[in-house]
Design a protein around this motif. Structure first.
Motif, short mmCIF file in Angstrom:
data_model
loop_
_atom_site.label_atom_id
_atom_site.label_comp_id
_atom_site.label_asym_id
_atom_site.label_seq_id
_atom_site.Cartn_x
_atom_site.Cartn_y
_atom_site.Cartn_z
N PHE A 55 0.87 0.59 -1.54
CA PHE A 55 2.19 1.07 -1.16
C PHE A 55 3.28 0.35 -1.95
CE2 PHE A 55 -0.33 1.37 2.92
CZ PHE A 55 -0.72 2.68 2.68
N PRO A 56 4.41 1.01 -2.21
CA PRO A 56 5.50 0.39 -2.97
C PRO A 56 6.06 -0.85 -2.29
CG PRO A 56 5.80 2.77 -2.83
CD PRO A 56 4.70 2.42 -1.87
N GLU A 57 6.58 -1.74 -3.09
CA GLU A 57 7.14 -2.98 -2.57
C GLU A 57 8.32 -2.73 -1.63
OE1 GLU A 57 8.03 -5.61 -5.77
OE2 GLU A 57 5.97 -5.62 -6.54
N GLU A 58 9.03 -1.62 -1.82
CA GLU A 58 10.18 -1.33 -0.96
C GLU A 58 9.77 -1.09 0.49
OE1 GLU A 58 11.86 2.79 -1.53
OE2 GLU A 58 10.43 2.77 -3.20
N TYR A 59 8.48 -0.80 0.70
CA TYR A 59 7.98 -0.62 2.06
C TYR A 59 7.06 -1.77 2.48
CZ TYR A 59 9.59 4.14 1.15
OH TYR A 59 10.35 5.23 0.82
N GLY A 60 7.19 -2.90 1.80
CA GLY A 60 6.40 -4.07 2.16
C GLY A 60 5.05 -4.15 1.50
N GLY A 61 4.73 -3.18 0.61
CA GLY A 61 3.43 -3.16 -0.04
C GLY A 61 3.38 -4.00 -1.30
N SER A 62 2.24 -3.92 -1.98
CA SER A 62 2.03 -4.70 -3.21
C SER A 62 2.18 -3.85 -4.46
CB SER A 62 0.63 -5.33 -3.19
OG SER A 62 0.49 -6.19 -2.08
N GLY A 63 2.28 -2.53 -4.31
CA GLY A 63 2.47 -1.66 -5.45
C GLY A 63 1.29 -1.63 -6.41
N LEU A 64 0.07 -1.82 -5.89
CA LEU A 64 -1.11 -1.84 -6.75
C LEU A 64 -1.65 -0.43 -6.96
CD1 LEU A 64 -3.05 -4.86 -5.18
CD2 LEU A 64 -1.45 -4.88 -7.11
N ASP A 65 -2.35 -0.23 -8.08
CA ASP A 65 -2.97 1.07 -8.30
C ASP A 65 -4.24 1.18 -7.46
OD1 ASP A 65 -5.27 -0.01 -9.71
OD2 ASP A 65 -3.99 -0.21 -11.48
N TYR A 66 -4.79 2.40 -7.41
CA TYR A 66 -5.94 2.63 -6.53
C TYR A 66 -7.21 1.96 -7.04
CZ TYR A 66 -6.25 5.06 -2.10
OH TYR A 66 -6.27 5.34 -0.75
N HIS A 67 -7.28 1.69 -8.35
CA HIS A 67 -8.41 0.91 -8.86
C HIS A 67 -8.40 -0.49 -8.23
CE1 HIS A 67 -9.65 3.81 -11.84
NE2 HIS A 67 -8.47 3.82 -12.40
N SER A 68 -7.24 -1.11 -8.24
CA SER A 68 -7.11 -2.46 -7.71
C SER A 68 -7.42 -2.51 -6.23
CB SER A 68 -5.69 -3.00 -7.97
OG SER A 68 -5.40 -3.02 -9.35
N TYR A 69 -6.91 -1.52 -5.51
CA TYR A 69 -7.18 -1.47 -4.07
C TYR A 69 -8.67 -1.30 -3.80
CZ TYR A 69 -7.40 0.55 0.63
OH TYR A 69 -7.73 0.83 1.94
N ALA A 70 -9.32 -0.41 -4.55
CA ALA A 70 -10.76 -0.19 -4.37
C ALA A 70 -11.55 -1.45 -4.70
CB ALA A 70 -11.23 0.98 -5.23
N ILE A 71 -11.14 -2.15 -5.75
CA ILE A 71 -11.81 -3.40 -6.13
C ILE A 71 -11.69 -4.43 -5.01
CG2 ILE A 71 -11.63 -5.40 -7.69
CD1 ILE A 71 -10.80 -3.34 -9.89
N ALA A 72 -10.48 -4.55 -4.44
CA ALA A 72 -10.27 -5.50 -3.35
C ALA A 72 -11.12 -5.15 -2.15
CB ALA A 72 -8.78 -5.53 -2.98
N LEU A 73 -11.17 -3.86 -1.80
CA LEU A 73 -11.95 -3.45 -0.63
C LEU A 73 -13.44 -3.63 -0.88
CD1 LEU A 73 -11.69 -2.40 2.21
CD2 LEU A 73 -11.80 -0.09 1.33
N GLU A 74 -13.87 -3.42 -2.10
CA GLU A 74 -15.27 -3.68 -2.45
C GLU A 74 -15.64 -5.14 -2.18
OE1 GLU A 74 -17.81 -4.30 -6.56
OE2 GLU A 74 -16.22 -2.80 -6.57
N GLU A 75 -14.77 -6.06 -2.60
CA GLU A 75 -15.04 -7.47 -2.40
C GLU A 75 -15.04 -7.83 -0.92
OE1 GLU A 75 -16.03 -9.66 -4.50
OE2 GLU A 75 -15.74 -8.53 -6.34
N ILE A 76 -14.08 -7.31 -0.16
CA ILE A 76 -14.02 -7.60 1.27
C ILE A 76 -15.28 -7.09 1.97
CG2 ILE A 76 -12.81 -7.01 3.42
CD1 ILE A 76 -10.21 -6.98 1.70
#
Length: 383
Positions: A55-76
């Protein structure tokens, strides 16, 4: 076609992997045993920026692309399947509903605390008689024009995070006679809205730590400005949200499969039989080879779907393929992991059996394997 990670993506992967190795893996067996919601770990994931990753930083998010999000969730998910579900349901379902279909006021008020990790989100769609058949839902939302409120009555089942959520996106029929065109979605705040009841949580095979709740709504009144979008748009909203969510369930599958593969590989190098490590036997080598090939293939499908989403292209088939394949190989790889461990794979002293139990859920939620095959087949025949 570039398969390498960007510097930012590598940094995200490494930061989350370090957190998982230091904080999650040592506690994974305890989470599985107690089935308690790991609030402090969720808080730490929020501090890493993952609870609002795309999600965009203006809404409190990190503004990451979906590759990055998927990578993070894979690790978790590599550390804990239940923790992976907590994050996926929070971000991909509840958060994405607000981001995609909420107005500016709704995003500021409800999405921002979700993205910052101070609130927990849930997505309430399924019912006892309405799983894959969404229009069969019986929950209703009747509009009270004099009070400018909707009155919700009914119940939901299998709701991840349902008993701990601060914000729940709920689907209900505003026109019971209109089928799928009569479904709308709403923001419900359990602590504020009288008539929101948690009937209990399920005792599941796996996915421990993530509470799967049964919810009841009894004359639950919510302001009309908590409706997401227009009346009758809920069914389409749900399909679009689940489509994006399937990429992250693929990530969960890849993470669990990786954990099973890594545990099996380590065991194969340490366990000796007939005066040599069992990994020296061809039968074990072939199992390891097939396990790794399946994991790598699933990752490619996951990132292919994420790439099409980022590009704004249709990704219905690609997300279904990624979720279907990653779900099934996670179970297959976990099963082979148990086999490599032999008797030790069948007892809880080793994590191999937990990976299997966690993996099975991937084939059921956010679209069963059977439903996904229908989706894929329909798209192929249309091409």
């Amino acid at each position: 076609m570039d398969f390498s990670l960007s510097q930012e993506q590598r940094q995200i992967r490494d930061a989350v992997a370090e957190f998982v190795d230091e904080e999650v893996v040592p506690r994974a067996a305890e989470i599985d045993e107690t089935d308690e919601f790991p609030a402090e770990l969720v808080e730490q994931i929020g501090e890493l920026g993952i609870m609002g990753a795309p999600f965009p930083e203006e809404y409190g998010g990190s503004g990451l692309d979906y590759h990055s999000y998927a990578i993070a969730l894979e690790e978790i998910s590599r550390g804990s399947g239940g923790l992976g579900t907590i994050v996926a349901a929070h971000v991909s379902l509840a958060g994405n509903m607000l981001y995609e279909f909420g107005n500016e006021t709704q995003k500021e008020e409800y999405l921002t605390p979700l993205a910052e990790g101070s609130d927990i989100g849930a997505f309430a769609l399924s019912e006892p008689g309405a799983g894959s058949d969404v229009p069969a839902m019986e929950t209703t939302a009747e509009y009270d024009e004099s009070a400018e409120e909707y009155v919700l009555d009914g119940g939901k089942l299998w709701i991840s995070n349902g008993s701990v959520a601060d914000t729940v996106t709920v689907f209900a029929k505003t026109d019971p006679d209109a089928g799928r065109k009569g479904i709308s979605s709403f923001v419900v705040r359990p602590e504020e809205d009288e008539g929101f009841n948690v009937e209990g949580t399920e005792d599941k095979l796996g996915d421990k730590g993530c509470p799967t709740a049964e919810l009841r709504f009894d004359d639950l009144r919510i302001p009309a400005d908590r409706r997401l979008g227009e009346e009758g748009e809920g069914f389409v909203q749900a399909l679009k949200t689940l489509n994006g969510g399937r990429i992250t369930i693929a990530a969960r599958g890849v993470g669990i499969a990786r954990a099973a593969l890594e545990a099996a590989s380590e065991y194969a190098t340490e366990r000796e039989q007939f005066d040599q490590p069992i990994g020296e036997f061809q039968a074990i080598k072939h199992k390891i080879a097939d396990m790794d090939t399946k994991v790598q293939s699933a990752k490619l499908l996951m990132h292919r779907a994420a790439d099409r989403k980022i590009r704004g292209e249709s990704y219905v088939k690609e997300a279904a393929q990624a979720k279907l394949y990653a779900s099934e190989i996670s179970r297959e790889v976990a099963n082979e992991g148990i086999q490599i461990h032999g008797g030790y794979g069948y007892v809880k002293d080793f994590p191999a059996e937990r990976f299997y139990r966690d993996a099975k859920l991937n084939e059921i939620y956010e679209g069963t394997s059977e439903v996904l095959r229908n989706t894929i087949g329909e798209r192929v025949l249309e091409e």
